[in-house]
Motif scaffolding. Structure first.
Motif: not given
Length: 898
Positions: A33-43, A46-51, A107-109
């Protein structure tokens, strides 16, 4: 958004199947799952949209913790250090450790709840183990290429950021108590600073300072239980002898942070620090900082001093002192009503360290920062000055040794002393006695100068200091010193002797004169003391030197309050004895004279001291000064300066005549108006040729006011001689009305740094006195520093006014035929006609004609304007005849008409 939705679905699926998977498969599915997390964050910028981001953060952090522990398990320190670096370092293809680290970093930010989930995973203790290894074991690189160094820096940045985000929370700090690496790391900074990994020094300091600010009761008890501060202090004693001062400061500042930051929660660590000679350690370290260059050791030296300053307020009980307040005090000082802000000194030990450093060191940087710290403590609470001065007496003791300190420290110290009076409204009599002794001894002239400037500012605050410094003997001391310097000046008589004062010592004389001027200002008693000391003959010696003159004139002006005759004798004597080219001296003397002549009581003294003749002699000395073009030595003097001297001379005469029938009668009876006309006519701008003026027909005819406007307020070119003539006539016009002494025509601009001063140049300064350092002979003002001020037409109001000094009209009439210049016949005759018309306007009323007639204007017209008056064809014949007829109608005695 689509990527986040996909990630959200996949993580939900992971949560559903994870309980049924073996640990290896759980780990594999989560890592996918982590590569997808990093890709989504880059695109998504820097805003994380995850419930369910908190759950993801918890799972990823647990896995990172597990991987760290696995790499550390049962390995020797160096091997474990290498394994950690390989785990977390970025490779060509991102490894599992790097993916986990970067994911936790992102995630810590996010939000606080997510950070709490990360803290709950056990990651704080695991990363503390990593930090301990990275700091204590410098790794020997097999490759030192730029790309590797950049990868290491990126890994370090993410690790440090995660730790800072976790450890700034109290929960994050308490998680560290499950292990033993926090006290180990603190102790390591105090013992291995010279052996640790250089690249991890600053990051480790940042992390530990963050932990320090989030200390809890439990963490303090934990550190105390393992004697963390005690061991660290002992280690630092050893380190202080072995390492450079700036390195020791950096290491010590970390330990001191834990002591200072823990105090609001518990005093345990401060007590442990104090019981193990912590203050002696700081004294040793700070004294080793002597000789550091500016910015060397910063910001850690400043940090230690700041924390030491803060520790002065760390105490359980308020200090109780009862000072013996010596009187007199300033009227608005009341110690009993001094309100406390709560930031009061409760702990004297840290302040004693600051005090000891200042007493034992002469280092400019160190001593300056100690004084800054003391000023800060005073600023926290007004009471702190009294708490410290009535117990440890720092300022009192510092005064005994301040002359050993560098000049910049002396300046800072005396500003601090000055603030006691200016800001606290308190008179520290004991300190002032020591400052006075310092002045008397004059061991270091610069220190004496700075001390005098400090006392001068106090005198200017309140008249009470005039009494204090007289009763303390300071006034007598200053007079004795000035007497000695005056004798040296008199002996030199303008020559340069080897013993003459220059630089700081000359500035010292300036400030002493200013002190005496301030002490005598508005104090008749002090002025009497000066006179009784027989100082008047010595004070006037200082008039010759421009840098002493302003203060000297102030003293003499105060002397006039008790003896106008003595003042007038000195000033008139100085004016008459000044050389032809000492224009700036004459201007300064005239301006002083004008200030005194504002008092009608001074007019009689002015007359009896030959003041009128003295001022007229100034005009005589300027014969030919306004020639166009200028000739001889006058060519080196700006004509504005000469015109200014004429103006102030006429102002002085007018002021002495103002509302004084005795002086007016004396001036008229002794023919001084005729003398004035003669002297003004010889200035060089008026015609003195013997040739007969040839009348011409005028193409245009302007009024006197229009001439003023045309000469100075428009672009029409006028010859310099005519401009000067018009201004002198304008001065005389205001003298006629008795208002010349109230006028202000010359506006002076402050010279730029580096420009020449007014000696042998333009006009003198008439402005706020510049700093002593720049008020020296040799600095000259350019001609452009003086400019005529205000529009002349505003000064010349054509109205029927009261004639106050009719003799001035006679002066204008005597100058009338001299308003001529060969080659300017048309212009000359036009200004002559304008002046006659203006004189005619002055005698409109019967009262003014009577005054004019008594002044002898009839005979003046006949004798001075004989050619024009007796020739029917002369353009001035008709207007002069009209003036004569108006005056003749008032002439009651036949012999006047005959």
């Amino acid at each position: 958004t689509l990527l986040w939705e996909t990630l959200g679905k996949q993580f939900v699926e992971y949560e559903q199947v994870a309980p049924f998977l073996i640990p290896e498969d759980q780990q594999r599915r989560l890592l996918e799952l982590l590569p997808l997390l990093l890709k989504a964050w880059e695109q998504s910028a820097g805003v994380i949209i995850l419930p369910n981001i908190q759950m993801l953060a918890s799972e990823v952090s647990k896995l990172l913790t597990k991987e760290i522990k696995r790499n550390l398990n049962d390995k020797p320190a160096e091997e474990a250090r290498l394994a950690l670096e390989q785990l977390l370092q970025q490779k060509e293809e991102a490894g599992d450790g790097y993916l986990l680290l970067k994911s936790v970093y992102l995630l810590s930010q996010t939000d606080l709840r997510t950070v709490w989930n990360i803290i709950g995973s056990g990651l704080p203790a695991a990363l503390m183990q990593c930090l301990y290894l990275f700091f204590t074991i410098p790794l020997k690189k097999t490759s030192d290429d730029r790309e590797t160094r950049e990868d290491d820096a990126q890994t370090q940045k993410m690790l440090v950021k995660i730790m800072l985000n976790m450890y700034k929370e109290e929960q994050g700090v308490e998680e560290l108590l499950t292990g033993d690496k926090l006290p180990s790391l603190i102790i390591a900074t105090s013992s291995l600073w010279d052996q640790c990994s250089h690249s991890w020094k600053v990051p480790t300091g940042r992390v530990l300072r963050t932990i320090s600010k989030a200390q809890t009761k439990a963490s303090i008890v934990y550190l105390q239980a393992v004697d963390c501060i005690k061991i660290a202090v002992q280690n630092l004693f050893t380190l202080a002898d072995a390492l450079p001062a700036c390195d020791v400061c950096e290491a010590a500042s970390i330990v001191l942070c834990f002591v200072k930051d823990s105090y609001p929660v518990s005093s345990a660590l401060l007590t442990e620090f104090e019981n193990n000679d912590g203050y002696q350690l700081l004294l040793k370290i700070l004294l080793r900082c002597e000789g550091l260059q500016q910015n060397e050791g910063d910001p850690y030296l400043d940090e230690i001093l700041d924390m030491l300053t803060c520790l002065t307020t760390c105490g359980k009980t308020e200090l109780k002192v009862s000072g013996n307040i010596v009187h007199p005090q300033l009227p608005h000082f009341d110690f009993e009503r001094t309100q406390s802000s709560g930031m009061t000194v409760k702990n004297l030990q840290p302040f004693q360290v600051l005090q000891s450093i200042f007493q034992r060191s002469n280092d400019q940087l160190l001593c300056g920062r100690i004084l800054t710290a003391i000023g800060t403590i005073w600023a926290w609470d007004r009471v702190n000055f009294f708490l410290l001065e009535w117990t440890l007496q720092p300022i009192n003791q510092f005064t005994d040794i301040i002359h050993f300190k560098p000049p910049s420290v002396q300046v800072q110290f005396f500003r601090l002393v000055e603030s006691i009076v200016l800001d606290l409204s308190y008179v520290p009599h004991e300190v002032l006695k020591k400052v006075q002794y310092l002045i008397k001894e004059n061991i270091m002239p610069f220190c004496t100068l700075t001390a005098l400037q400090c006392l001068l500012s106090m005198i200017q605050k309140d008249l009470l200091f005039s009494d204090i410094f007289r009763d303390s003997g300071l006034l007598g001391l200053l007079l004795a010193l000035l007497r000695k310097e005056a004798k040296i000046l008199r002996k030199s008589a303008g020559t340069h002797l080897p013993g003459l004062k220059e630089g700081t010592e000359k500035e010292l004389n300036v400030v002493m004169l200013k002190m005496v001027a301030a002490l005598t200002a508005r104090s008749v008693r002090n002025t009497v003391v000066l006179k009784d000391y027989g100082m008047v003959p010595y004070i006037k010696i200082f008039l010759d030197d421009e840098c002493y003159r302003s203060a000297t004139l102030s003293i003499l002006e105060q002397l006039s309050v008790i003896n106008y005759e003595e003042y007038m004798s000195i000033i008139i004597g100085a004016l008459c004895s000044s050389t032809q080219w000492e224009l700036h001296l004459k201007l300064d003397l005239l301006k002083s004279l004008l200030r005194i002549l504002e008092s009608p009581k001074s007019h009689s003294a002015f007359r009896t001291c030959s003041g009128f003749n003295g001022l007229l002699s100034l005009l005589s000395d300027m014969e030919g000064a306004l020639q166009d073009p200028p000739s001889g030595q006058w060519a080196a003097v700006g004509q504005n300066c000469i015109l200014e001297l004429v103006f102030y001379t006429l102002q002085g005469i007018t002021a002495a005549l103002h509302l004084d029938p005795v002086n007016s009668n004396f001036f008229q009876r002794n023919g001084l108006f005729e003398k004035m006309a003669e002297d003004l006519g010889s200035l060089g701008c008026f015609w003195t040729g013997g040739k007969r003026q040839i009348p011409v027909s005028l193409e245009r005819k302007r009024t006197f006011a229009e001439f003023l406007d045309a000469a100075f307020c428009t672009s029409e070119p006028f010859p310099a001689w005519l401009k000067n003539c018009i201004w002198i006539l304008n001065f005389l016009d205001h003298m006629v009305k008795g208002t010349l002494h109230q006028e202000s025509y010359f506006k002076e601009r402050k010279p730029e740094m580096g420009e020449e001063s007014r000696d042998d140049q333009e006009a003198p300064q008439d402005q706020a006195e510049p700093p002593v350092a720049f008020n020296r002979p040799g600095n000259k003002l350019p001609a452009s520093a003086y400019m005529l001020w205000e529009k002349p037409e505003k000064k010349l109001e054509m109205r029927d006014c009261t004639i106050v000094h009719a003799g001035a009209v006679c002066v204008m009439v005597r100058l009338l035929p001299k308003l001529y210049k060969e080659g300017h016949a048309q212009l000359s005759q036009e200004i002559q006609c304008a002046l006659v018309d203006h004189i005619q306007s002055l005698v409109k009323s019967e009262k003014s004609r009577q005054v004019m007639c008594k002044s002898g204007l009839l005979s003046t017209i006949i004798t001075s304007c004989q050619d024009a008056f007796c020739s029917d064809s002369h353009p001035l014949h008709l207007p002069l005849t009209r003036v004569f007829e108006k005056l003749a109608s008032q002439a009651v005695e036949p012999h006047v008409l005959r």
